[in-house]
Design a protein around this motif. Structure first.
Motif, short mmCIF file in Angstrom:
data_model
loop_
_atom_site.label_atom_id
_atom_site.label_comp_id
_atom_site.label_asym_id
_atom_site.label_seq_id
_atom_site.Cartn_x
_atom_site.Cartn_y
_atom_site.Cartn_z
N UNK A 43 4.85 13.63 -15.89
CA UNK A 43 5.73 14.29 -15.27
C UNK A 43 5.81 14.10 -13.86
N UNK A 44 4.50 14.45 -13.17
CA UNK A 44 4.28 14.59 -11.84
C UNK A 44 4.50 12.97 -11.36
N UNK A 45 4.07 12.16 -11.91
CA UNK A 45 4.35 10.87 -11.68
C UNK A 45 5.86 10.32 -11.53
N UNK A 46 6.29 10.85 -12.65
CA UNK A 46 7.95 10.72 -12.75
C UNK A 46 8.61 11.32 -11.64
N UNK A 47 8.34 12.45 -11.06
CA UNK A 47 8.74 13.15 -10.04
C UNK A 47 8.45 12.22 -8.66
N UNK A 48 7.51 11.63 -8.46
CA UNK A 48 7.35 10.90 -7.35
C UNK A 48 8.06 9.53 -7.38
N UNK A 49 8.32 9.04 -8.50
CA UNK A 49 9.37 7.92 -8.63
C UNK A 49 10.72 8.29 -8.37
N UNK A 50 11.02 9.60 -8.72
CA UNK A 50 12.36 10.12 -8.46
C UNK A 50 12.92 10.23 -7.33
N UNK A 94 0.87 -1.28 -0.02
CA UNK A 94 0.13 -0.07 0.03
C UNK A 94 0.71 1.36 -0.09
N UNK A 95 0.36 2.35 -0.70
CA UNK A 95 1.05 3.44 -0.84
C UNK A 95 2.40 3.63 -1.83
N UNK A 96 2.68 2.46 -2.38
CA UNK A 96 3.81 2.58 -3.31
C UNK A 96 3.52 2.48 -4.70
N UNK A 97 2.15 2.74 -5.09
CA UNK A 97 2.08 2.91 -6.48
C UNK A 97 0.81 3.80 -6.76
N UNK A 98 0.92 4.54 -8.02
CA UNK A 98 -0.29 5.30 -8.49
C UNK A 98 -0.19 5.56 -10.01
N UNK A 119 8.96 8.18 -3.60
CA UNK A 119 7.73 8.23 -2.93
C UNK A 119 6.78 6.95 -3.40
N UNK A 120 7.13 6.55 -4.82
CA UNK A 120 6.44 5.48 -5.13
C UNK A 120 7.56 4.38 -5.84
N UNK A 121 7.29 3.24 -6.15
CA UNK A 121 8.27 2.17 -6.53
C UNK A 121 8.23 2.03 -8.29
N UNK A 122 7.12 2.87 -8.77
CA UNK A 122 7.06 2.46 -10.16
C UNK A 122 6.51 3.83 -10.79
N UNK A 123 6.76 3.92 -11.96
CA UNK A 123 6.28 4.92 -12.81
C UNK A 123 5.91 4.40 -14.27
N UNK A 124 5.14 4.76 -15.23
CA UNK A 124 4.81 4.32 -16.36
C UNK A 124 5.04 5.14 -17.72
#
Length: 421
Positions: free
Chosen positions: A274-281, A205-209, A284-289
């Motif tokens: 781009x915002x998801x990439x920032x979370x991955x970088x 939980x909390x590691x993907x979006x 804050x999350x373990x994956x981006x797409x």
């Protein structure tokens, strides 16, 4: 050389090239004589005449401005090459390709049949379909373009754009394949199927979006999940209300089950990739797409992603598509837009786009059609360990659904998923 004519869709041999060119020239003339045009019909042209007329013109190229790799490619590679042809390239960044289409539609409603602000658009999917339905695009010219001979005229993925027949109304530019990215230092073995991915999300939980639709990448993730969740009942490529009402409830159920396990319990979503990439970088999350996994090496080189970032695709396949360039009928600099479209299809520009360290977008050229020199150059391209070769990415690839699916799914996600957060 194989050329597909607009009228018949049948491939024509090299001996018919002159006849095709004559047909195309007629179509270019006819394209200027429709309702709402200025009535000033240019003379029939061949390619040499088009190149001569293009000199001194400036092309307003409207394209998504959020892709730094694409922007650099246009500024550093394409613009200098176009300058040698006497053409100036003015890149006009837009937040969404829909903005460019709306601008052309506005010109059309105002009766502006020539002198339009948009000369060339990076487009595909529902935006191409919208423009085609509104009769915005110049059609019937691809048989005239010298670099069309490097395409596989029998490739069905170049004949349909999200289920909409291309019909010589746009020029293929890049291939794309939906993929995920993980940090191998933190997650050594990523999930290998879409089912395993959804199970992993629930267990972590909390590691993907995912980005909120209608963002392009977020919308693609929703379609990817729709296709993966309908293994026992294939999703028909063509949209129908009946198919939507049959399949969408299961999709909303799956997404709502996942919601509480998402980043911030699904109470909010990244606005775009781009915002998801920032979370991955930021870890804050373990994956981006991404729909362009070729961009990942450049993101690692720039230090945005960690060196341990790796692209992966589920073994049951991901969505794939081709993006295109389209010229509006009312383009102010039509000749230069057509010549620039052909330049962007050349082996030189396709190679510059594909090489590591550049944009990294996958070529649309058929390697078997290329001269030996260019075949060897493309063959020498190495795939960085941070991503995967296109052959592996596209294994078990799924063709995109019709563009008619996109709007209802984006709207349905807002109503059935976002509104319940």
């Amino acid at each position: 050389m194989r050329i597909r004519t607009r009228h018949t869709g049948r491939p024509a041999g090299s001996g018919t090239a002159l006849a095709v060119g004559t047909v195309v020239a007629g179509l270019l003339t006819a394209a200027c004589s429709g309702p709402g045009t200025s009535g000033a019909e240019p003379p029939a042209k061949d390619w040499a005449q088009l190149r001569a007329d293009a000199k001194g013109q400036s092309v307003n190229l409207f394209m998504f401005g959020g892709d730094k790799g694409a922007n650099s490619y246009i500024d550093d590679e394409v613009a200098p090459a176009a300058k040698k042809l006497g053409i100036t390239v003015k890149r006009v960044p837009v937040a969404d390709t829909q903005d460019a289409v709306q601008k052309i539609l506005g010109d059309q409603r105002a009766g502006k049949g020539s002198g339009g602000a948009v000369d060339l658009v990076w487009v595909n999917g529902e935006n191409f379909r919208t423009g085609k339905q509104a009769d915005l695009w110049l059609c019937g010219y691809t048989g005239l373009m010298p670099n069309q001979k490097y395409l596989d005229g029998t490739d069905p993925t170049l004949a349909q754009d999200f289920g909409t027949p291309v019909d010589d109304c746009e020029t293929p530019w890049s291939r794309a394949q939906f993929a995920f990215v993980h940090d191998s230092a933190k997650l050594a073995e990523p999930p290998r199927t879409m089912g395993a991915l959804t199970a992993w999300i629930k267990e972590n939980p909390g590691r993907f979006t995912y980005p909120a639709p209608p963002d392009f990448t977020g919308s693609a993730f929703v379609r990817q999940l729709l296709l993966a969740g309908a293994q026992d009942e294939p999703v028909p490529p063509a949209y129908s209300k009946k198919a939507y009402e049959t399949l969408a409830p299961g999709l909303w159920k799956d997404l709502n089950v996942l919601r509480s396990a998402l980043w911030r319990q699904g109470t909010t979503y990244p606005r775009d990739q781009a915002a998801l990439n920032d979370l991955f970088a930021n870890g804050e999350v373990d994956m981006t797409m991404t729909y362009n996994p070729a961009e990942v090496p450049a993101l690692v080189d720039k230090g945005q992603f960690p060196p341990s970032a790796r692209v992966f695709v589920p073994e049951d396949g991901t969505l794939g598509n081709t993006s295109y360039l389209a010229v509006p009928k009312n383009a102010a600099h039509r000749e230069a837009a057509l010549v620039l479209s052909d330049l962007l299809l050349s082996p030189e520009m396709q190679y510059a786009k594909a090489r590591p360290g550049g944009w990294g977008a996958y070529t649309v050229l058929d390697q078997e059609q290329l001269p030996e020199k260019w075949r060897e150059k493309f063959a020498s391209l190495t795939t960085p360990e941070t991503t995967l070769p296109i052959e592996e990415l596209s294994r078990n690839a799924r063709p995109e659904l019709s563009g008619d699916w996109v709007g209802p799914l984006d709207k349905g996600w807002k109503q059935e998923v976002a509104s319940t957060s």
